[in-house]
Write a protein that holds these residues in place. Sequence first.
Motif, PDB file in Angstrom:
ATOM      1  N   GLY A  96     -36.667 -16.884 -47.152  1.00  0.00           N
ATOM      2  CA  GLY A  96     -36.776 -18.321 -47.396  1.00  0.00           C
ATOM      3  C   GLY A  96     -36.583 -19.161 -46.143  1.00  0.00           C
ATOM      4  N   LYS A  97     -36.299 -18.498 -45.005  1.00  0.00           N
ATOM      5  CA  LYS A  97     -36.050 -19.249 -43.763  1.00  0.00           C
ATOM      6  C   LYS A  97     -37.351 -19.514 -43.007  1.00  0.00           C
ATOM      7  CE  LYS A  97     -32.689 -16.294 -42.308  1.00  0.00           C
ATOM      8  NZ  LYS A  97     -31.675 -15.728 -41.436  1.00  0.00           N
ATOM      9  N   PRO A  98     -37.395 -20.591 -42.231  1.00  0.00           N
ATOM     10  CA  PRO A  98     -38.543 -20.775 -41.332  1.00  0.00           C
ATOM     11  C   PRO A  98     -38.590 -19.631 -40.334  1.00  0.00           C
ATOM     12  CG  PRO A  98     -37.283 -22.812 -41.506  1.00  0.00           C
ATOM     13  CD  PRO A  98     -36.448 -21.732 -42.144  1.00  0.00           C
ATOM     14  N   LYS A  99     -39.774 -19.133 -40.008  1.00  0.00           N
ATOM     15  CA  LYS A  99     -39.866 -18.077 -38.982  1.00  0.00           C
ATOM     16  C   LYS A  99     -41.159 -18.184 -38.188  1.00  0.00           C
ATOM     17  CE  LYS A  99     -41.905 -13.928 -41.120  1.00  0.00           C
ATOM     18  NZ  LYS A  99     -41.711 -12.550 -41.558  1.00  0.00           N
ATOM     19  N   GLU A 100     -41.203 -17.428 -37.096  1.00  0.00           N
ATOM     20  CA  GLU A 100     -42.373 -17.455 -36.223  1.00  0.00           C
ATOM     21  C   GLU A 100     -42.870 -16.033 -35.983  1.00  0.00           C
ATOM     22  OE1 GLU A 100     -42.640 -20.009 -32.544  1.00  0.00           O
ATOM     23  OE2 GLU A 100     -42.532 -18.059 -31.539  1.00  0.00           O
ATOM     24  N   ILE A 101     -44.188 -15.873 -35.980  1.00  0.00           N
ATOM     25  CA  ILE A 101     -44.755 -14.582 -35.580  1.00  0.00           C
ATOM     26  C   ILE A 101     -45.858 -14.847 -34.552  1.00  0.00           C
ATOM     27  CG2 ILE A 101     -44.291 -13.463 -37.810  1.00  0.00           C
ATOM     28  CD1 ILE A 101     -47.410 -13.640 -38.240  1.00  0.00           C
ATOM     29  N   ILE A 102     -46.241 -13.776 -33.833  1.00  0.00           N
ATOM     30  CA  ILE A 102     -47.313 -13.899 -32.847  1.00  0.00           C
ATOM     31  C   ILE A 102     -48.567 -13.261 -33.432  1.00  0.00           C
ATOM     32  CG2 ILE A 102     -48.046 -13.288 -30.488  1.00  0.00           C
ATOM     33  CD1 ILE A 102     -45.628 -15.182 -30.604  1.00  0.00           C
ATOM     34  N   VAL A 103     -49.675 -14.009 -33.402  1.00  0.00           N
ATOM     35  CA  VAL A 103     -50.914 -13.503 -34.003  1.00  0.00           C
ATOM     36  C   VAL A 103     -51.983 -13.292 -32.928  1.00  0.00           C
ATOM     37  CG1 VAL A 103     -52.698 -13.919 -35.741  1.00  0.00           C
ATOM     38  CG2 VAL A 103     -50.380 -14.740 -36.138  1.00  0.00           C
ATOM     39  N   ASN A 104     -52.663 -12.158 -33.044  1.00  0.00           N
ATOM     40  CA  ASN A 104     -53.728 -11.800 -32.119  1.00  0.00           C
ATOM     41  C   ASN A 104     -55.087 -12.019 -32.790  1.00  0.00           C
ATOM     42  OD1 ASN A 104     -55.669  -9.332 -31.201  1.00  0.00           O
ATOM     43  ND2 ASN A 104     -54.395 -10.046 -29.490  1.00  0.00           N
ATOM     44  N   TYR A 105     -56.098 -12.344 -31.989  1.00  0.00           N
ATOM     45  CA  TYR A 105     -57.408 -12.659 -32.578  1.00  0.00           C
ATOM     46  C   TYR A 105     -58.018 -11.486 -33.345  1.00  0.00           C
ATOM     47  CZ  TYR A 105     -60.393 -10.164 -29.206  1.00  0.00           C
ATOM     48  OH  TYR A 105     -61.033  -9.203 -28.480  1.00  0.00           O
ATOM     49  N   LYS A 106     -57.713 -10.252 -32.902  1.00  0.00           N
ATOM     50  CA  LYS A 106     -58.293  -9.084 -33.588  1.00  0.00           C
ATOM     51  C   LYS A 106     -57.805  -8.994 -35.032  1.00  0.00           C
ATOM     52  CE  LYS A 106     -58.479  -6.488 -29.357  1.00  0.00           C
ATOM     53  NZ  LYS A 106     -59.474  -5.603 -28.827  1.00  0.00           N
ATOM     54  N   GLU A 107     -56.556  -9.393 -35.204  1.00  0.00           N
ATOM     55  CA  GLU A 107     -55.993  -9.378 -36.541  1.00  0.00           C
ATOM     56  C   GLU A 107     -56.706 -10.421 -37.411  1.00  0.00           C
ATOM     57  OE1 GLU A 107     -51.722  -9.789 -36.453  1.00  0.00           O
ATOM     58  OE2 GLU A 107     -51.601  -9.667 -38.649  1.00  0.00           O
ATOM     59  N   VAL A 108     -56.999 -11.570 -36.815  1.00  0.00           N
ATOM     60  CA  VAL A 108     -57.717 -12.616 -37.554  1.00  0.00           C
ATOM     61  C   VAL A 108     -59.122 -12.107 -37.906  1.00  0.00           C
ATOM     62  CG1 VAL A 108     -58.537 -15.003 -37.515  1.00  0.00           C
ATOM     63  CG2 VAL A 108     -56.394 -14.418 -36.367  1.00  0.00           C
ATOM     64  N   ALA A 109     -59.760 -11.421 -36.966  1.00  0.00           N
ATOM     65  CA  ALA A 109     -61.098 -10.878 -37.227  1.00  0.00           C
ATOM     66  C   ALA A 109     -61.069  -9.922 -38.416  1.00  0.00           C
ATOM     67  CB  ALA A 109     -61.635 -10.168 -35.981  1.00  0.00           C
ATOM     68  N   ARG A 110     -60.012  -9.102 -38.504  1.00  0.00           N
ATOM     69  CA  ARG A 110     -59.908  -8.175 -39.647  1.00  0.00           C
ATOM     70  C   ARG A 110     -59.721  -8.952 -40.951  1.00  0.00           C
ATOM     71  NH1 ARG A 110     -57.241  -5.077 -35.745  1.00  0.00           N
ATOM     72  NH2 ARG A 110     -55.160  -5.735 -36.383  1.00  0.00           N
ATOM     73  N   ALA A 111     -58.928 -10.026 -40.884  1.00  0.00           N
ATOM     74  CA  ALA A 111     -58.681 -10.827 -42.091  1.00  0.00           C
ATOM     75  C   ALA A 111     -59.968 -11.498 -42.586  1.00  0.00           C
ATOM     76  CB  ALA A 111     -57.622 -11.884 -41.806  1.00  0.00           C
ATOM     77  N   LEU A 112     -60.880 -11.817 -41.656  1.00  0.00           N
ATOM     78  CA  LEU A 112     -62.099 -12.552 -42.020  1.00  0.00           C
ATOM     79  C   LEU A 112     -63.281 -11.641 -42.328  1.00  0.00           C
ATOM     80  CD1 LEU A 112     -62.039 -15.403 -39.314  1.00  0.00           C
ATOM     81  CD2 LEU A 112     -61.216 -15.499 -41.674  1.00  0.00           C
ATOM     82  N   ASP A 113     -63.108 -10.347 -42.039  1.00  0.00           N
ATOM     83  CA  ASP A 113     -64.249  -9.429 -42.095  1.00  0.00           C
ATOM     84  C   ASP A 113     -65.016  -9.451 -43.418  1.00  0.00           C
ATOM     85  OD1 ASP A 113     -65.879  -7.253 -41.025  1.00  0.00           O
ATOM     86  OD2 ASP A 113     -64.893  -6.065 -42.588  1.00  0.00           O
ATOM     87  N   LYS A 114     -64.279  -9.372 -44.524  1.00  0.00           N
ATOM     88  CA  LYS A 114     -64.940  -9.302 -45.847  1.00  0.00           C
ATOM     89  C   LYS A 114     -65.786 -10.543 -46.123  1.00  0.00           C
ATOM     90  CE  LYS A 114     -62.835  -6.497 -49.423  1.00  0.00           C
ATOM     91  NZ  LYS A 114     -61.362  -6.431 -49.454  1.00  0.00           N
ATOM     92  N   SER A 115     -65.227 -11.707 -45.852  1.00  0.00           N
ATOM     93  CA  SER A 115     -65.959 -12.948 -46.133  1.00  0.00           C
ATOM     94  C   SER A 115     -67.205 -13.063 -45.259  1.00  0.00           C
ATOM     95  CB  SER A 115     -65.060 -14.163 -45.896  1.00  0.00           C
ATOM     96  OG  SER A 115     -63.979 -14.129 -46.791  1.00  0.00           O
TER      97      SER A 115
END
Length: 341
Positions: free
Chosen positions: A241-260
Motif C-alpha cells: 500500500g506504500k508509494p514505490k518506484e521501479i525502473i522500466v526498460n523499453y524492451k519490457e514495454v515492447a513485450r507489454a504492447l506486443d499482443k495489441s
Amino acid sequence: MGVFNFFTRDIAIDLGTANTLIIHNNKVVIDEPSIVALNRQTGKIIAVGHEAKQMQGKTHEDIKTIRPLKDGVIADFDASEKMIRKFISLIPGLKGGMFAPALRMVICIPSGITEVERRAVKDSAAHINAKDIRLIYEPMAAAIGVGIDIQQPMGNMILDIGGGTTEIAVIALGGIVVDKSVKIAGDVFTSDISYHLRTHHNLYIGERTAERIKIEIGSAVEELEHAPEDLAVQGRDLITGKPKEIIVNYKEVARALDKSISRIEDAVMETLSQTPPELAADIYNTGVYMAGGGSMLRGLDQRVSRKTGLPVFLADDPLRAVVRGTGIALKNIDKFNFLMR
Ligand SMILES: Nc1ncnc2c1ncn2[C@@H]1O[C@H](COP(=O)(O)OP(=O)(O)O)[C@@H](O)[C@H]1O
Ligand SMILES: [Mg+2]
C-alpha cells in the motif's frame, strides 16, 4: 468573392477520441485533449482540454472528468456537445454573439460511427449556430492530410492509429474502397502498460503515468537503433500500500504492447487481403501511410513494414494530419463531393 468573406466563419474540426483540433483561417487554433471536467451536482463545465486533463485521476466527489468520445464512439452526447461548444468559444477572432453569421464547418468523424451518432454530431453542430455542416470520414481526412491526391485512380493505404480506434482504409478515386476500424489504439497501449506493471511488479499506476511511460520510452520492437533511457516510474505498491518506484526498460514495454500491436497488424493484413487486385498492385508501389498519435510509437513503422513487406511512411506531425486534411476539405468544400451533408 465578396469583401466580407475575408472574415470567414469557416472551421474544420477533428473530433478525436483523444484530442480535438480545430483549424480556422488556415491555422490550428485549438489542439486540446477531448476531456471535460464537470461539476457532478450541477452538470456545469469546470474545465476542458488540457486543464481538464490535469484533473484526471485527481478528482474528488464533486468533480468528474469525462472523455465523451472514449472507445471510438460518442459515449456521452451531452458532454461532447458542451465540449465542442466550449472549444469553439475559445477560438480567437471567431466572435460569437447574437448577430454573428452562422458557422460553416467540416467535421471529421470515425468511419466506424453509427448513423445515430452521425446525426448526433450534426445536431450538436446545429445547436451551436452552424448552418452548413459537412462530415468527412477520418481515413479520408488522414489521407488528404498526409498529402495523397485522393481523387486519382490510384490506390493508397492509410493507417490512422488514434486514441480509441485504429482506422485502416484503402482509398481511390475520392472514395473508401475497403476499410476496417478496430478498437485497439493508443488507449489500449496505455492500459497494456498499466496492466503489465500491476501484474509483473505489483505496481499500481494511473492512466496519465502509463501514457507518459508509453510516450517517453514506449516501443513496438525489442531492438531499437536509438534506444530510450530507462525510466523511473512511481505508483502504489499493491501489497504494502506504500508509494514505490521501479525502473522500466523499453524492451519490457515492447513485450507489454506486443499482443495489441499484433492485432493491429492482423487488421492491416486482413484489409490488404480484401483489396481488389488493381489497387493492391498500386499499394505495392505506394506503400502504407501512417498517421495519428499512436503511429508515433517507436519502431511501429518498422514492424508494420516487416509484417506487410511494404514501405511504410510516417506522416509529418502525425497528430495533426487528420485536422490538416479536414482543413483542406473545408477549402474545397464545393469541389469534394464525397463530403457528407
Ligand atoms: N509520442 C507518442 N508515442 C506514442 N503514442 C503517442 C505519442 N504521442 C501521442 N500518443 C498517443 O496518441 C493517441 C492520440 O492520438 P490522436 O491521433 O490524437 O487520437 P484521436 O484521433 O483518437 O484523438 C493517444 O493515445 C496518445 O497517448
Ligand atoms: Mg484521430
